[in-house]
Design a protein around this motif. Sequence first.
Motif, PDB file in Angstrom:
ATOM      1  N   HIS A 212     -44.348  19.544   7.708  1.00 43.88           N
ATOM      2  CA  HIS A 212     -44.471  20.962   8.046  1.00 43.88           C
ATOM      3  C   HIS A 212     -44.516  21.182   9.558  1.00 43.88           C
ATOM      4  O   HIS A 212     -44.193  22.278  10.033  1.00 43.88           O
ATOM      5  N   LEU A 213     -44.960  20.172  10.299  1.00 40.38           N
ATOM      6  CA  LEU A 213     -45.158  20.318  11.743  1.00 40.38           C
ATOM      7  C   LEU A 213     -45.041  18.956  12.398  1.00 40.38           C
ATOM      8  O   LEU A 213     -45.462  17.941  11.831  1.00 40.38           O
TER       9      LEU A 213
ATOM     10  N   ILE B 147     -44.938  21.166  18.313  1.00 42.18           N
ATOM     11  CA  ILE B 147     -45.859  21.442  19.409  1.00 42.18           C
ATOM     12  C   ILE B 147     -45.789  20.292  20.400  1.00 42.18           C
ATOM     13  O   ILE B 147     -45.859  19.124  20.009  1.00 42.18           O
ATOM     14  N   LEU B 148     -45.645  20.612  21.678  1.00 43.01           N
ATOM     15  CA  LEU B 148     -45.720  19.613  22.731  1.00 43.01           C
ATOM     16  C   LEU B 148     -47.142  19.583  23.287  1.00 43.01           C
ATOM     17  O   LEU B 148     -47.823  20.606  23.311  1.00 43.01           O
TER      18      LEU B 148
ATOM     19  N   PHE C  79     -56.693  25.203  14.679  1.00 45.34           N
ATOM     20  CA  PHE C  79     -56.310  26.576  14.335  1.00 45.34           C
ATOM     21  C   PHE C  79     -54.854  26.851  14.671  1.00 45.34           C
ATOM     22  O   PHE C  79     -54.082  27.375  13.843  1.00 45.34           O
ATOM     23  N   TRP C  80     -54.434  26.518  15.902  1.00 51.89           N
ATOM     24  CA  TRP C  80     -53.077  26.862  16.328  1.00 51.89           C
ATOM     25  C   TRP C  80     -52.031  25.988  15.656  1.00 51.89           C
ATOM     26  O   TRP C  80     -50.894  26.448  15.445  1.00 51.89           O
ATOM     27  N   SER C  81     -52.377  24.773  15.299  1.00 51.09           N
ATOM     28  CA  SER C  81     -51.441  23.946  14.524  1.00 51.09           C
ATOM     29  C   SER C  81     -51.184  24.590  13.163  1.00 51.09           C
ATOM     30  O   SER C  81     -50.033  24.700  12.708  1.00 51.09           O
TER      31      SER C  81
END
Length: 537
Positions: A160-161, A182-183, A474-476
């Motif tokens: 998913h990420l 996300i980096l 949270f942001w992930s």
Amino acid sequence: MAKGKVMVFKKNEIKQCTESVDGLEMDSMLQIVAVLLVVGVGCLVSGELRPLEQPYNILVLMPVSMRSHRHVIQPIAEALALRGHQVVTLTKAPSLTSHPNLTELVVDISLHEEDINFFHMRRHPVTSFFELSRNLTWHARNIYNDSTVRELYLMRKDFHLIITDAYFHDALYPFLHELPFILVSTLGGNPQQSAAVGNIWHPAYTPTVIWDFPRPYTLPVKVFSFLAHVFTPIVWNWILKHPVQREISRQFPHLPPLAEIERNQSLCFLNTQVGLDVPIPLLPTQVPVGGIHLRPAKSLSQELRRWVEGAGSGVVYVSLGSMTRGSHMPRHYRSLFVQVFARLQQRVVWKFEEDVPEASENVLVRRWLPQQDLLGHPNVRGFLSHGGLLSLQEAVYHATPLLAIPVVGDHTRGAAHVHNNGLGRWLTWEELTVDTLLEALQDLINNTRYREEIERVSVRVRDEPQTARDAAVFWSEYVVRHRGAPHLRSPGAQLTWPEFLLLDVAGVLGAVAAVLTFLALNTARTLSLTSPKLKME
């Protein structure tokens, strides 16, 4: 360059871990539900994270990351695993973490850290930069020949990420194409990374990757800062990124340019702290998670506790970071350190990867030391450091003044931050003598203003509405819930430099001004020619 491979898993475990969310056995499901209930209750009490809606498959890529970079990314992976997500990490070195939700895939296909000599890089920066380029190009050429990496790449859409290091991982960008990712800017704020998401740093007051200066900047400093902001990314892209781009284009001919993939990042986690770093405007896609590795000090081992607590005048802790090995330190600097330490009233705890038989009786030398536990001990009076970002964050968190002697790269920016903000002293290797080093250490220990200032900053960095781990979690999850969160991305990331600088607008306005000027001059000329005729009539 290592060409072998070490794997700490069975190949089918990759597929098993990504399928575990959809095909859990009843016992495993009940266990996870119990864990999630505990986590959910804790989050409701703390008010920081809402209960987990569903676990996600998350891939963390850090096969090139140095030890200090992994110390930033690994806590993110651990926090996500503790939250209940299935996390797979691709890394060059196994961690000490053991968790049922965390699967580590270890590939030995990059430069060994023990081969990196920071003192050599300091003496030969240009040749070292080109050597780094060759290593990264070799890595891009060979990493997809590894069966583990190749299999993981083919399965990338099962995740998913994806999370990866923002530094030196361009060769892994094929993993990221058309997926939420996300980096992690492990070295803190970076004007190049910021520009990639459409947030251009102003050189009149923002630091570069390597340098920083007291504010307000003087005119000569602003000129230097402007040139550094302009030419650093040009050199970086030319020497480091373009060779990797050629290799990846050869292997993935239909892949868009790596710079275009980078611009499509969902978020960037910044290793920055609001109470410590220079205030710089951030976009919604730039989330500070600085200090994510920080923790309260634990009890020292019996040997260390006796040594530290038995020092009547206190202790000086000495470490030049996880990457600067004792065997690489020039002999005359080692001798200078030994002479200075022998003249101190304090005891010294020195992280050094070799025996130092000539050290005086007040010096304890160890190849590895629990840095945060030492910095958090009240009898440690000062920290002689290389100025690395993680060491700076740990010293501030535990309120221990620093003497920074930067070795290479961003160490200089860290040392400048120490000096500019009154957190300690800054020396260069070129000015080191027995007298200068001894004076700096004695001033650091005896001058109370350094400890008072770092204690104030320590209170600031601890005063936050949400921990860095909770912010990362949270942001992930936010990125996954909102399918990559494209609504957060700034339109400025898609602008070309002429468009960003409004050169097209300036061209239009210039053309209009030129036409109006021409018409005005032509009208004036016409009037001047006709006015004498009117007078004669």
